[in-house]
Design an enzyme around this catalytic site. Structure first.
Site, PDB file in Angstrom:
ATOM      1  N   LYS A 261       0.282  -4.336   9.245  1.00  0.00           N
ATOM      2  CA  LYS A 261       1.671  -4.192   8.543  1.00  0.00           C
ATOM      3  C   LYS A 261       2.372  -3.533   9.719  1.00  0.00           C
ATOM      4  CE  LYS A 261       3.967  -2.581   4.380  1.00  0.00           C
ATOM      5  NZ  LYS A 261       4.848  -1.565   4.911  1.00  0.00           N
TER       6      LYS A 261
ATOM      7  N   GLY B 257       7.027  -2.786  -2.906  1.00  0.00           N
ATOM      8  CA  GLY B 257       6.534  -1.620  -2.990  1.00  0.00           C
ATOM      9  C   GLY B 257       7.099  -0.709  -4.235  1.00  0.00           C
ATOM     10  N   ARG B 258       8.058   0.314  -4.006  1.00  0.00           N
ATOM     11  CA  ARG B 258       8.474   1.177  -5.325  1.00  0.00           C
ATOM     12  C   ARG B 258       8.802   0.242  -6.206  1.00  0.00           C
ATOM     13  NH1 ARG B 258      12.636   4.471  -1.776  1.00  0.00           N
ATOM     14  NH2 ARG B 258      12.197   2.638  -0.597  1.00  0.00           N
TER      15      ARG B 258
ATOM     16  N   CYS C 159       3.481   3.231   8.740  1.00  0.00           N
ATOM     17  CA  CYS C 159       3.550   4.591   8.110  1.00  0.00           C
ATOM     18  C   CYS C 159       4.320   5.683   9.131  1.00  0.00           C
ATOM     19  CB  CYS C 159       2.448   5.052   7.719  1.00  0.00           C
ATOM     20  SG  CYS C 159       2.457   6.522   6.840  1.00  0.00           S
TER      21      CYS C 159
ATOM     22  N   ASN D 190       9.049  -7.001   3.887  1.00  0.00           N
ATOM     23  CA  ASN D 190       8.844  -5.818   3.294  1.00  0.00           C
ATOM     24  C   ASN D 190      10.330  -4.722   3.429  1.00  0.00           C
ATOM     25  OD1 ASN D 190       7.167  -2.761   3.376  1.00  0.00           O
ATOM     26  ND2 ASN D 190       7.680  -3.457   1.496  1.00  0.00           N
ATOM     27  N   GLY D 191      10.405  -4.044   2.250  1.00  0.00           N
ATOM     28  CA  GLY D 191      11.628  -3.228   2.616  1.00  0.00           C
ATOM     29  C   GLY D 191      12.829  -3.323   1.602  1.00  0.00           C
TER      30      GLY D 191
ATOM     31  N   PRO E 289       0.828  -1.287  -0.165  1.00  0.00           N
ATOM     32  CA  PRO E 289       0.036   0.002  -0.030  1.00  0.00           C
ATOM     33  C   PRO E 289       0.975   1.122  -0.082  1.00  0.00           C
ATOM     34  CG  PRO E 289      -0.067  -0.938   2.287  1.00  0.00           C
ATOM     35  CD  PRO E 289       0.831  -1.887   1.164  1.00  0.00           C
TER      36      PRO E 289
ATOM     37  N   HIS F 165       8.069  -4.540   8.010  1.00  0.00           N
ATOM     38  CA  HIS F 165       8.921  -3.667   7.040  1.00  0.00           C
ATOM     39  C   HIS F 165      10.381  -3.754   7.962  1.00  0.00           C
ATOM     40  CE1 HIS F 165       9.785   0.263   4.672  1.00  0.00           C
ATOM     41  NE2 HIS F 165      10.932  -0.328   5.035  1.00  0.00           N
TER      42      HIS F 165
ATOM     43  N   GLN G 179      -6.437  -1.239   3.504  1.00  0.00           N
ATOM     44  CA  GLN G 179      -5.683  -1.013   4.434  1.00  0.00           C
ATOM     45  C   GLN G 179      -6.062   0.248   5.507  1.00  0.00           C
ATOM     46  OE1 GLN G 179      -1.471   0.951   4.680  1.00  0.00           O
ATOM     47  NE2 GLN G 179      -0.931  -0.951   5.372  1.00  0.00           N
TER      48      GLN G 179
END
Length: 333
Positions: A140, A234-235, A101, A212-213, A18, A172, A71
């Site tokens: 998350k 993600g990106r 976040c 993640n990460g 997300p 993450h 989310q």
């Protein structure tokens, strides 16, 4: 306790993270045309926006997006429960609670990564969300925030949320620094600690754990899947979608069905974009997510330029996508 559907376990082997201002419904339709199996996520939607603001339009989605997760951000158990219920009514496959976040806005609302300091509250929130509706509730999170010691904080956090009924978590593998680093810097500056996440799987074998990460290729994802249950990208999935998603079904999910090409995906997005325009939308709202489709290929620069310069112009429609695709084809020829 909510039983975890096997198909969501499988879908979570690879998920697209997300991302605020990026993973809207148009982006998710685009990504779904490249992978039939990957789990997709909405941008974070705050529980107050749904419950007090009545903003159901923020969670509208297309049936083609399944499997898709909503989310939520928030820290009030009752409000999150009501928002989760709304998400279930709308048809989302799972509901995720954001505890990762690091932005100033979410800190001021006491949600996001700051919740790593409040594991009991997170457990209460998760329990209320699970009780309120029938969809699976996931979390998350980060490995910790600020001066916390992840080796101590993360196991305690996982133990408490799993006791509350959470059976799937995405970690993450970085701390979040809530003071001194911007949200952008928090995605890159704190060092990654993949081994810690792997140790958490060993410590909590019954938890479905995704990492993640910093994961930017299917090779890297596959390496983590030797020990973990899932990988969230993600990106890289947004900026180089063809590299990540076009071959994901075969490599990550073992699906040998013919895969689409980037050209196929571009053509399939035209009727979707046209339908959006008919309802009063703008071409740019769809094509802004498609700019990276040909990254690394001849013609990618022409593709980006034509869509970037033309999609916001009055009257822009699917013909612009055809023009941009023709420029790619000419470059290859």
């Amino acid at each position: 306790m909510t039983e975890r559907p096997a198909d969501l376990d499988t879908a979570a082997r690879l998920s697209v993270a997300p991302m605020m201002d990026w993973t809207d419904r148009h982006c998710r339709v685009f990504h779904r045309k490249m992978s039939r199996h990957a789990l997709l996520y909405t941008e974070m939607i705050t529980a107050p926006a749904l419950v007090r603001g009545g903003a159901r339009h923020l969670i509208a989605f297309d049936d083609s997006e399944h499997p898709v997760a909503l989310q939520l951000g928030g820290s009030d158990p009752r409000e999150l429960a009501e928002a989760a219920k709304i998400g279930a009514e709308e048809g989302y496959d799972q509901i995720d609670l954001n505890c990762g976040c690091p932005s100033d806005r979410v800190q001021s609302g006491t949600f996001g990564a700051v919740l790593m300091r409040h594991s009991d509250l997170v457990a209460d929130c998760a329990a209320e969300m699970i009780h309120a509706q029938g969809r699976e509730v996931t979390v998350k999170c980060r490995i910790g925030v600020d001066e916390q010691e992840p080796e101590a904080v993360l196991p305690d956090f996982l133990q408490k949320i799993s006791a509350a009924g959470v059976r799937r978590v995405t970690i993450h593998a970085r701390k979040a620094w809530l003071q001194g680093l911007s949200p952008k810097e928090n995605r890159d500056v704190p060092p990654l600690d993949y081994p810690l996440v792997h140790r958490m799987k060993a410590a909590f074998p019954d938890l479905h754990i995704s990492i993640n990460g910093g994961i930017d290729s299917l090779d890297a994802a596959s390496a983590h899947l030797d020990a973990l249950d899932g990988v969230m990208i993600g990106r890289a999935a947004y900026q180089r979608p063809a590299d990540i998603l076009l071959d994901a079904d075969r490599r990550i999910f073992g699906d040998d069905a013919p895969r689409p090409t980037a050209e196929d995906v571009a053509l399939e997005m035209i009727p979707y974009a046209e339908a959006h325009i008919v309802t009063g939308g703008r071409l740019h709202q769809v094509t802004r997510h498609m700019l990276g489709l040909f990254t690394g290929r001849p013609g990618a620069r022409h593709w980006r330029r034509i869509l970037s310069e033309g999609a916001n112009r009055p009257g822009a429609d699917g013909r612009l996508v055809e023009e941009a695709l023709s420029a790619v084809t000419r470059e290859v020829a």
